[in-house]
Write a protein that holds these residues in place. Structure first.
Motif, mmCIF file in Angstrom:
data_model
loop_
_atom_site.group_PDB
_atom_site.id
_atom_site.type_symbol
_atom_site.label_atom_id
_atom_site.label_comp_id
_atom_site.label_asym_id
_atom_site.label_seq_id
_atom_site.Cartn_x
_atom_site.Cartn_y
_atom_site.Cartn_z
ATOM 1 N N ALA A 1 0.488 -14.667 -1.830
ATOM 2 C CA ALA A 1 -0.028 -13.660 -2.765
ATOM 3 C C ALA A 1 0.281 -12.300 -2.176
ATOM 4 O O ALA A 1 0.577 -12.173 -0.978
ATOM 5 N N VAL A 2 0.216 -11.269 -3.008
ATOM 6 C CA VAL A 2 0.319 -9.891 -2.534
ATOM 7 C C VAL A 2 -0.884 -9.122 -3.069
ATOM 8 O O VAL A 2 -1.379 -9.393 -4.164
ATOM 9 N N PHE A 3 -1.317 -8.169 -2.281
ATOM 10 C CA PHE A 3 -2.598 -7.524 -2.538
ATOM 11 C C PHE A 3 -2.438 -6.017 -2.384
ATOM 12 O O PHE A 3 -2.060 -5.533 -1.319
ATOM 13 N N VAL A 4 -2.698 -5.273 -3.454
ATOM 14 C CA VAL A 4 -2.548 -3.821 -3.439
ATOM 15 C C VAL A 4 -3.810 -3.164 -2.884
ATOM 16 O O VAL A 4 -4.924 -3.458 -3.333
ATOM 17 N N GLY A 5 -3.613 -2.271 -1.922
ATOM 18 C CA GLY A 5 -4.699 -1.433 -1.427
ATOM 19 C C GLY A 5 -4.642 -0.092 -2.132
ATOM 20 O O GLY A 5 -3.749 0.723 -1.857
ATOM 21 N N PRO A 6 -5.542 0.182 -3.082
ATOM 22 C CA PRO A 6 -5.394 1.361 -3.933
ATOM 23 C C PRO A 6 -5.641 2.692 -3.238
ATOM 24 O O PRO A 6 -5.098 3.716 -3.659
ATOM 25 N N ASN A 7 -6.452 2.709 -2.174
ATOM 26 C CA ASN A 7 -6.700 3.974 -1.495
ATOM 27 C C ASN A 7 -5.428 4.485 -0.830
ATOM 28 O O ASN A 7 -4.995 5.624 -1.055
ATOM 29 N N ASP A 8 -4.790 3.641 -0.025
ATOM 30 C CA ASP A 8 -3.559 4.049 0.643
ATOM 31 C C ASP A 8 -2.454 4.329 -0.375
ATOM 32 O O ASP A 8 -1.699 5.293 -0.234
ATOM 33 N N LEU A 9 -2.351 3.476 -1.395
ATOM 34 C CA LEU A 9 -1.268 3.642 -2.356
ATOM 35 C C LEU A 9 -1.404 4.942 -3.146
ATOM 36 O O LEU A 9 -0.431 5.697 -3.281
ATOM 37 N N THR A 10 -2.596 5.206 -3.669
ATOM 38 C CA THR A 10 -2.751 6.440 -4.454
ATOM 39 C C THR A 10 -2.596 7.680 -3.579
ATOM 40 O O THR A 10 -2.084 8.705 -4.044
ATOM 41 N N THR A 11 -2.993 7.605 -2.328
ATOM 42 C CA THR A 11 -2.798 8.731 -1.414
ATOM 43 C C THR A 11 -1.313 8.997 -1.210
ATOM 44 O O THR A 11 -0.852 10.149 -1.255
ATOM 45 N N ALA A 12 -0.545 7.921 -1.019
ATOM 46 C CA ALA A 12 0.902 8.065 -0.847
ATOM 47 C C ALA A 12 1.577 8.539 -2.129
ATOM 48 O O ALA A 12 2.624 9.201 -2.086
ATOM 49 N N MET A 13 0.975 8.223 -3.275
ATOM 50 C CA MET A 13 1.534 8.652 -4.562
ATOM 51 C C MET A 13 1.202 10.104 -4.894
ATOM 52 O O MET A 13 1.744 10.663 -5.861
ATOM 53 N N GLU B 1 0.810 -1.218 0.000
ATOM 54 C CA GLU B 1 0.000 0.000 0.000
ATOM 55 C C GLU B 1 0.846 1.272 0.000
ATOM 56 O O GLU B 1 0.342 2.341 0.356
ATOM 57 N N SER B 2 2.105 1.146 -0.416
ATOM 58 C CA SER B 2 2.976 2.320 -0.425
ATOM 59 C C SER B 2 4.054 2.139 -1.481
ATOM 60 O O SER B 2 4.390 1.013 -1.862
#
Length: 256
Positions: free
Chosen positions: A171-183, A152-153
Motif C-alpha cells: 500500500a502507499v500512504f499520503v502524509g498530508p502535512n508534509d505534502l501540502t507544505t511541499a506544495m 509526502e512530496s
C-alpha cells in the motif's frame, strides 16, 4: 487480524480501517477499542520522544484482539526497517520519494534476512541462493510482513507508478502535512490541488493493484477520500480522538 491477513485483504482489493497510536503504550487500552472498528493500528515513534520498542506490549495486546500492528519508523534506513519488521506486523516508512530507495526499503522488509550481494542478485536477476532459501524468505520469514511507504512530496508522486510496481509494496500512504507544505499550501487539506492530487495517487496505485490512502483527522475529509477510492483508511490518532470526544462532551455539559 495478523499481518498476513491484513496483507491478503489489501491484495484482494478490500478496504481496511486503522488509526495511529502516538501515546498509548499501556496494553490495557486495547480493552476499550470497539469490536470490529479496526483492522490495524500504526504505532508511531516519528513525532514524539518514544521508541517503537515502547509499543511492543500494545502490539501483543492488539494481536490478541485480531488487530494487526504496524510501526511507523522515524528512520528511513533499510537496516532499521528490517529490525522493525522482525518485531511488528509491518512497517510504515515516512517520506519515500526515490525509486531506488523504495526498492531498498521494500527489500529490507520482505526479503530479510538477505543482504549484500545475495540480496542484489535476487533484486536484479531473481536469482536466489537456493529454492529452499526462496521458500523460507517468502513463505515463512516474511510471509506476514506488510510494507507501506509514505508519499509526502511532489517528487514521490512523480515516481509513484514506479514505486507501486516494486515487489513487496502492499500500500502507499499520503502524509498530508508534509505534502501540502511541499506544495506551498501548508495544512490546507480541503484545497482543490490536494484533493485532485489524492485522486491521482489513488488511481495510479490502483492501476498497480496497490491500495492507497491519506491520513485525515476529520471524518468529512476521510469520507471524501474514501469516495475517491481510497482503500487504506488511517483516521486520526489516539490522543486526538480522546481530545475531540472530551471537547464535545464537556461543551454539551457546560451548556447545560
Amino acid at each position: 487480524m495478523s499481518g498476513k491477513a491484513l496483507k491478503d485483504k489489501l491484495t484482494r482489493g478490500e478496504r481496511v480501517f486503522g488509526t495511529f497510536f502516538q501515546h498509548a503504550v499501556c496494553p490495557a487500552v486495547v480493552d476499550f477499542l470497539p469490536p470490529g472498528a479496526l483492522d490495524f493500528v500504526v504505532v508511531t515513534a516519528e513525532h514524539n520522544a518514544l521508541d517503537v520498542a515502547d509499543f511492543l506490549p500494545v502490539k501483543y495486546a492488539l494481536n490478541s484482539k485480531g488487530i494487526a500492528c504496524l510501526a511507523r519508523t522515524h528512520s528511513r534506513d533499510p537496516d532499521d526497517v528490517s529490525k522493525v519488521c522482525d518485531s511488528f506486523d509491518g512497517v510504515v516508512v515516512p517520506y519515500v520519494e526515490e525509486v531506488a530507495h523504495a526498492k531498498a526499503l521494500a527489500a529490507a522488509a520482505v526479503y530479510r534476512p538477505l543482504k549484500g550481494r545475495a540480496l542484489k542478485r535476487v533484486l536484479d536477476r531473481d536469482e536466489w541462493p537456493s529454492e529452499a532459501t526462496k521458500q523460507y524468505v517468502t513463505t515463512v520469514r516474511c510471509a506476514d510482513t506488510v510494507f507501506i511507504p509514505m508519499i509526502e512530496s511532489p517528487a514521490g508522486i512523480e515516481n509513484l507508478d514506479a514505486i507501486c510496481s516494486i515487489p513487496g509494496v502492499h500500500a502507499v500512504f499520503v502524509g498530508p502535512n508534509d505534502l501540502t507544505t511541499a506544495m506551498g499550501i501548508p495544512n490546507q487539506y480541503d484545497h482543490p490541488e490536494l484533493v485532485a492530487l489524492l485522486k491521482k495517487v489513488i488511481d495510479t496505485a490502483d492501476r498497480r493493484h496497490v491500495a492507497a490512502g491519506c491520513w485525515f483527522g476529520r471524518t468529512d475529509q476521510m469520507l471524501r477520500t474514501i469516495r475517491q477510492g481510497a482503500r487504506l483508511v488511517v483516521y486520526s490518532n489516539d490522543s486526538s480522538m480522546m481530545r475531540d470526544a472530551m471537547a464535545a462532551a464537556f461543551a454539551d455539559l457546560r451548556r447545560g
